[in-house]
Design a protein around this motif. Sequence first.
Motif, mmCIF file in Angstrom:
data_model
loop_
_atom_site.group_PDB
_atom_site.id
_atom_site.type_symbol
_atom_site.label_atom_id
_atom_site.label_comp_id
_atom_site.label_asym_id
_atom_site.label_seq_id
_atom_site.Cartn_x
_atom_site.Cartn_y
_atom_site.Cartn_z
ATOM 1 N N MET A 57 1.045 -1.252 -0.111
ATOM 2 C CA MET A 57 -0.091 0.189 -0.032
ATOM 3 C C MET A 57 0.926 1.204 0.039
ATOM 4 S SD MET A 57 -3.186 -0.985 -0.162
ATOM 5 C CE MET A 57 -4.081 0.622 0.461
ATOM 6 N N GLY A 58 0.419 2.238 -0.444
ATOM 7 C CA GLY A 58 0.992 3.333 -0.596
ATOM 8 C C GLY A 58 0.327 4.844 -0.510
ATOM 9 N N TRP A 59 1.260 5.783 0.091
ATOM 10 C CA TRP A 59 0.705 7.141 0.258
ATOM 11 C C TRP A 59 1.343 7.915 -0.805
ATOM 12 C CZ3 TRP A 59 -3.203 9.277 3.213
ATOM 13 C CH2 TRP A 59 -3.668 8.449 4.158
ATOM 14 N N TYR A 60 0.164 8.835 -1.566
ATOM 15 C CA TYR A 60 0.846 9.578 -2.670
ATOM 16 C C TYR A 60 0.408 11.013 -2.235
ATOM 17 C CZ TYR A 60 0.819 5.076 -5.080
ATOM 18 O OH TYR A 60 0.866 3.768 -5.443
ATOM 19 N N ARG A 61 1.011 11.950 -2.835
ATOM 20 C CA ARG A 61 0.537 13.503 -2.894
ATOM 21 C C ARG A 61 0.677 13.999 -4.088
ATOM 22 N NH1 ARG A 61 5.480 15.725 0.826
ATOM 23 N NH2 ARG A 61 7.084 16.047 -0.765
ATOM 24 N N GLN A 62 -0.328 15.107 -4.265
ATOM 25 C CA GLN A 62 -0.326 15.923 -5.284
ATOM 26 C C GLN A 62 -0.302 17.492 -4.949
ATOM 27 O OE1 GLN A 62 -3.224 15.195 -8.417
ATOM 28 N NE2 GLN A 62 -2.323 16.325 -9.904
ATOM 29 N N ALA A 63 0.774 18.092 -5.317
ATOM 30 C CA ALA A 63 0.908 19.385 -4.893
ATOM 31 C C ALA A 63 0.178 20.468 -5.865
ATOM 32 C CB ALA A 63 2.357 19.794 -4.686
ATOM 33 N N PRO A 64 -0.259 21.603 -5.568
ATOM 34 C CA PRO A 64 -0.629 22.318 -6.600
ATOM 35 C C PRO A 64 0.456 22.524 -7.883
ATOM 36 C CG PRO A 64 -0.944 23.392 -4.721
ATOM 37 C CD PRO A 64 -0.027 22.189 -4.642
ATOM 38 N N GLY A 65 -0.158 22.270 -8.962
ATOM 39 C CA GLY A 65 0.572 22.268 -10.560
ATOM 40 C C GLY A 65 1.670 21.264 -10.530
ATOM 41 N N LYS A 66 1.681 20.129 -9.875
ATOM 42 C CA LYS A 66 2.364 19.061 -9.991
ATOM 43 C C LYS A 66 1.743 17.685 -10.018
ATOM 44 C CE LYS A 66 6.401 21.146 -7.339
ATOM 45 N NZ LYS A 66 7.073 21.029 -6.305
ATOM 46 N N GLN A 67 2.761 16.731 -10.519
ATOM 47 C CA GLN A 67 1.833 15.339 -10.701
ATOM 48 C C GLN A 67 1.918 14.698 -9.487
ATOM 49 O OE1 GLN A 67 4.513 13.411 -13.846
ATOM 50 N NE2 GLN A 67 3.006 14.032 -15.314
ATOM 51 N N ARG A 68 0.998 13.832 -9.315
ATOM 52 C CA ARG A 68 0.751 12.792 -8.415
ATOM 53 C C ARG A 68 2.160 12.208 -8.045
ATOM 54 N NH1 ARG A 68 -4.948 10.252 -7.180
ATOM 55 N NH2 ARG A 68 -5.228 12.341 -8.108
ATOM 56 N N GLU A 69 2.921 12.073 -6.769
ATOM 57 C CA GLU A 69 3.966 11.293 -6.492
ATOM 58 C C GLU A 69 3.901 10.315 -5.382
ATOM 59 O OE1 GLU A 69 7.121 13.843 -5.447
ATOM 60 O OE2 GLU A 69 6.085 14.782 -3.824
ATOM 61 N N LEU A 70 4.529 9.088 -5.288
ATOM 62 C CA LEU A 70 4.444 8.380 -4.373
ATOM 63 C C LEU A 70 5.455 8.951 -2.923
ATOM 64 C CD1 LEU A 70 4.085 5.442 -3.034
ATOM 65 C CD2 LEU A 70 6.283 4.887 -3.924
ATOM 66 N N VAL A 71 4.852 8.897 -2.055
ATOM 67 C CA VAL A 71 5.427 9.428 -0.681
ATOM 68 C C VAL A 71 6.150 8.202 0.109
ATOM 69 C CG1 VAL A 71 5.302 10.610 1.476
ATOM 70 C CG2 VAL A 71 3.898 11.351 -0.846
ATOM 71 N N ALA A 72 5.198 7.487 0.020
ATOM 72 C CA ALA A 72 5.787 6.136 1.105
ATOM 73 C C ALA A 72 5.007 4.751 0.783
ATOM 74 C CB ALA A 72 5.653 6.474 2.587
ATOM 75 N N ALA A 73 5.625 3.596 0.820
ATOM 76 C CA ALA A 73 4.760 2.568 0.579
ATOM 77 C C ALA A 73 5.258 1.476 1.720
ATOM 78 C CB ALA A 73 5.322 1.947 -0.897
ATOM 79 N N ILE A 74 4.405 0.579 1.865
ATOM 80 C CA ILE A 74 4.780 -0.569 2.730
ATOM 81 C C ILE A 74 4.077 -1.726 2.278
ATOM 82 C CG2 ILE A 74 2.447 -0.081 4.018
ATOM 83 C CD1 ILE A 74 3.927 -0.671 6.673
ATOM 84 N N THR A 75 5.002 -2.753 2.483
ATOM 85 C CA THR A 75 4.450 -4.348 1.857
ATOM 86 C C THR A 75 3.672 -4.955 2.986
ATOM 87 O OG1 THR A 75 6.501 -5.340 2.741
ATOM 88 C CG2 THR A 75 6.589 -4.297 0.683
ATOM 89 N N THR A 76 3.143 -6.075 2.663
ATOM 90 C CA THR A 76 2.348 -6.903 3.558
ATOM 91 C C THR A 76 3.343 -7.129 4.584
ATOM 92 O OG1 THR A 76 2.872 -8.720 2.205
ATOM 93 C CG2 THR A 76 0.572 -7.790 1.864
ATOM 94 N N GLY A 77 4.679 -7.620 4.383
ATOM 95 C CA GLY A 77 5.543 -7.821 5.334
ATOM 96 C C GLY A 77 6.238 -6.546 5.976
ATOM 97 N N ALA A 78 5.662 -5.491 5.879
ATOM 98 C CA ALA A 78 5.886 -4.330 6.818
ATOM 99 C C ALA A 78 7.487 -3.644 6.417
ATOM 100 C CB ALA A 78 5.867 -4.550 8.275
ATOM 101 N N ARG A 79 7.833 -4.157 5.125
ATOM 102 C CA ARG A 79 9.007 -3.254 4.446
ATOM 103 C C ARG A 79 8.483 -2.049 3.968
ATOM 104 N NH1 ARG A 79 12.664 -7.088 0.661
ATOM 105 N NH2 ARG A 79 12.407 -8.249 2.833
ATOM 106 N N THR A 80 9.255 -0.934 4.195
ATOM 107 C CA THR A 80 8.635 0.251 3.568
ATOM 108 C C THR A 80 10.111 1.061 3.093
ATOM 109 O OG1 THR A 80 9.918 1.258 5.587
ATOM 110 C CG2 THR A 80 7.647 0.611 6.045
ATOM 111 N N ASN A 81 9.536 1.844 2.193
ATOM 112 C CA ASN A 81 10.252 2.788 1.336
ATOM 113 C C ASN A 81 9.759 4.238 1.310
ATOM 114 O OD1 ASN A 81 8.761 1.103 -0.972
ATOM 115 N ND2 ASN A 81 9.589 3.209 -1.837
ATOM 116 N N TYR A 82 10.456 5.226 1.067
ATOM 117 C CA TYR A 82 9.983 6.506 0.975
ATOM 118 C C TYR A 82 10.709 7.447 0.173
ATOM 119 C CZ TYR A 82 8.693 5.286 6.038
ATOM 120 O OH TYR A 82 8.010 4.777 6.908
ATOM 121 N N ALA A 83 10.078 8.416 -0.335
ATOM 122 C CA ALA A 83 10.835 9.407 -1.233
ATOM 123 C C ALA A 83 11.808 10.092 -0.511
ATOM 124 C CB ALA A 83 9.642 10.429 -1.613
ATOM 125 N N ASP A 84 12.825 10.422 -1.097
ATOM 126 C CA ASP A 84 13.838 11.141 -0.446
ATOM 127 C C ASP A 84 13.596 12.403 0.292
ATOM 128 O OD1 ASP A 84 16.323 10.287 -3.056
ATOM 129 O OD2 ASP A 84 15.602 9.213 -1.312
#
Length: 114
Positions: A34-61
């Motif tokens: 599952m992921g959290w995404y965000r869209q700022a005004p005038g910008k494309q939607r981007e992935l902010v953070a994701a987490i797997t079923t095994g709770a492995r995570t990754n984040y935007a820099d």
Amino acid sequence: QVQLVESGGGLVQAGGSLKLSCAASRSIFSFNAMGWYRQAPGKQRELVAAITTGARTNYADSVKGRFTISRDNAKNTVYLQMNSLKPEDTAVHYCDAHPTMNYWGQGTQDTVSS
């Protein structure tokens, strides 16, 4: 199909915190991640953070060390704890499967004032 409802956003001063919740209408365990995404005004939607079923995570820099994604499979809910917020974090935040399956909810408007 699944319905996703985001909540917990709002207006906060720079340096403050918000915790977002994403409640799913059915089990999220069937999604590899599952992921959290965000869209700022005038910008494309981007992935902010994701987490797997095994709770492995990754984040935007841009949010590493400030944001934490977590999940509660029993509650079919994904969370995003956002700390040390900056004005550039202002956006509408959405959750979805990762990679996205276009199950977007209404999103939550989060505004960080300077």
